[in-house]
Design a protein around this motif. Sequence first.
Motif, short mmCIF file in Angstrom:
data_model
loop_
_atom_site.label_atom_id
_atom_site.label_comp_id
_atom_site.label_asym_id
_atom_site.label_seq_id
_atom_site.Cartn_x
_atom_site.Cartn_y
_atom_site.Cartn_z
N LYS A 76 1.10 -1.20 -0.16
CA LYS A 76 -0.33 0.08 0.30
C LYS A 76 0.83 1.10 0.39
N ILE A 119 -11.97 2.90 8.54
CA ILE A 119 -12.81 2.17 8.39
C ILE A 119 -14.25 2.92 8.67
N ARG A 149 -10.04 7.03 -0.11
CA ARG A 149 -10.30 8.25 0.93
C ARG A 149 -10.47 9.44 1.35
N GLY A 187 -18.75 1.43 3.28
CA GLY A 187 -17.34 1.11 3.52
C GLY A 187 -17.16 -0.12 2.12
N LYS A 188 -17.70 0.15 1.67
CA LYS A 188 -17.95 -0.72 0.77
C LYS A 188 -17.16 -0.08 -1.00
N HIS A 208 -12.45 3.39 0.79
CA HIS A 208 -11.09 2.46 1.41
C HIS A 208 -10.24 2.90 1.82
N GLU A 209 -8.80 3.22 2.05
CA GLU A 209 -8.48 3.38 2.45
C GLU A 209 -7.71 3.99 0.88
#
Length: 640
Positions: free
Chosen positions: A472, A482, A497, A489-490, A493-494
């Motif tokens: 990552k 999260i 975000r 959340g679906k 994501h990181e």
Amino acid sequence: MGIWIDSEEGGENRGQCSWRFLTRRKRVDSAVKSNSRGELARELTVPHLVAIGVGATIGAGVYVLVGTVAREHAGPALPLSFLVAGFAAALSALCYAELASRCPSAGSAYHYSYICVGEGVAWLIGWALILEYTIGGAAVARGITPNLAALIGGAENLPSFLSCHRIPGIDIVVDPCSAIITFIITGLLCVGIKESTMVQSIVTSVNICALIFVIVAGGYLGLKSGWVGHKIPTGYFPFGVDGMLAGSATVFFAYVGFDAVASTAEEVKNPQRDLPLGIGASLFLCCGLYMLVSIVIVGLVPYYAINPDTPISSAFADNGMQWAAYIINAGAFTALCASLMGALLPQPRILMAMARDGLLPPFFSDVSKRSQVPVKSTIVTGLVAAALAFSMEVSQLAGMVSVGTLLAFTMVAISVLILRYIPPDEVPLPPFLQEPIVSASTQYSWSSLEANEEDTKANIGASGSRKPAVVKEDVSVDYPLIAKDPVIGKYVHEGNRRKVIGWVIAFTCLGVFVLTFAASNNTILSPVRFALCGVGGTLLLSGFVFLTCMDQDDARHNFGHSGGFTCPFVPLLPVACILINSYLLINLGASTWVRVSIWLAIGVIVYVLYGRTHSTLKDAVYVPAPQVDDTYHTSTSCLA
């Protein structure tokens, strides 16, 4: 690994990055790193900050404002108007308190915008604040002469060299008294922050004593007369709740001034503790005094009988206390002097902060070694304010002061949202560190790969099945994020975000603008107006719900100076602050916006011709925050 160099020199990526200079952001501690031209004296404590905040906030307007608002908008509900306006001002004050605690700098809202949003927006905020304090100081100085004349028994008692004179032929009324007092206060500010604050404390104390006299003596008269103003047949809301709220919008500007406290951040002994206390205490004290004075005045005299020009002294005269006018006039005079000091104090520090960042000539960043204040910037500020007060009737330009204030309030609230949800994760470093940065980046990449390989082996040993290793980039593994809501959340994501939340904040602000513009503009056709209100409201509500469902970034705990005040009820409080300030901005009037637009256009030209090319971040190298310590360690090793 997210490293980029902010340079305007050629290259095949020049077209892609030609506007990136507008979004370059500086470090939180850049003020400390760039104090080679002198440091400010850390002398201030909470009582000093309260004196500065109250002195800058309570001007002579309260001695006139209570009459105008009570007659035209609120009636006996005037205290509620001050309460609602105080609550609205408190929203901005809480945002200021967090940023002043985390990022203490003399630049105030300009500094916060530079850290959280970018150089382009920060420049416009700083440029607007220059206009605010210049016009505001000149307007306050222009009002000192008539109050001084009232204090000594009339304009005919003023010496001729202090009296206003009309210049024949050009129809200009010059005011020597306002210019002289401006020069005196400018000289006082050049002596030192501790000395000038001590004088401001004395002057502000006289003003507060005058207001306390109004409250105590007025309360006695009210009890004696039976509070006739509260027994009128029209009731407590003669103009309805709408009138009370309209009065709140008017008296909101009576709370402007607490932001002057934030501009003294580099002169406070313990900024993390004292700045929030100073901002909160000054606003609370001002709100209490405003409400108590308004309760007394609308109780002594029916609202429709209040004198709009001299409401307080006239109310006492109607009850047989003509001599009280001398105390009230003394309070108004000292209030203007304290307010003038509050207007002239922040601007030199904002000029100094902008000059330290290279956006203005270094002349403005010089700090006197003897007095430890920016003397050159203070003198320039005083000269310009004195010239305007001497030669111009600046009351027509007073609306321009509100634009700078409200823009700063709005940007501070946006900065709080950015700091909480997407705090800056890249740090600008000097260009001479480019080679150590590359070396540190390589080491950081290899350490990340090794960590991922070890995790993969551990997973294989634990489960017996092979799982793909994932590297990552540009994401801090120390702060997993999260969404609270599993549906969001679906999709968030990181990896995406920061970009998603950045667009959500932008669209929320757009929704606020569309909603307030449509709600305030009666010239738009009703169907179009309702449609725009629906679109703006949908964007605003959707953005607010999305931010509420998202976890705030854990990196915020280590951003800036931790351990200070944190703003409660995020995102509700900053979004409400943006909404209120945007509504007030929209309703300032077209003529005010035309004048401000000309000033901002001049600012854009100055920035393009000078600030953009002289910025200290022009050739800065940006690296992820976790690599900063490794970079400096590598640089030290190379120098050794």
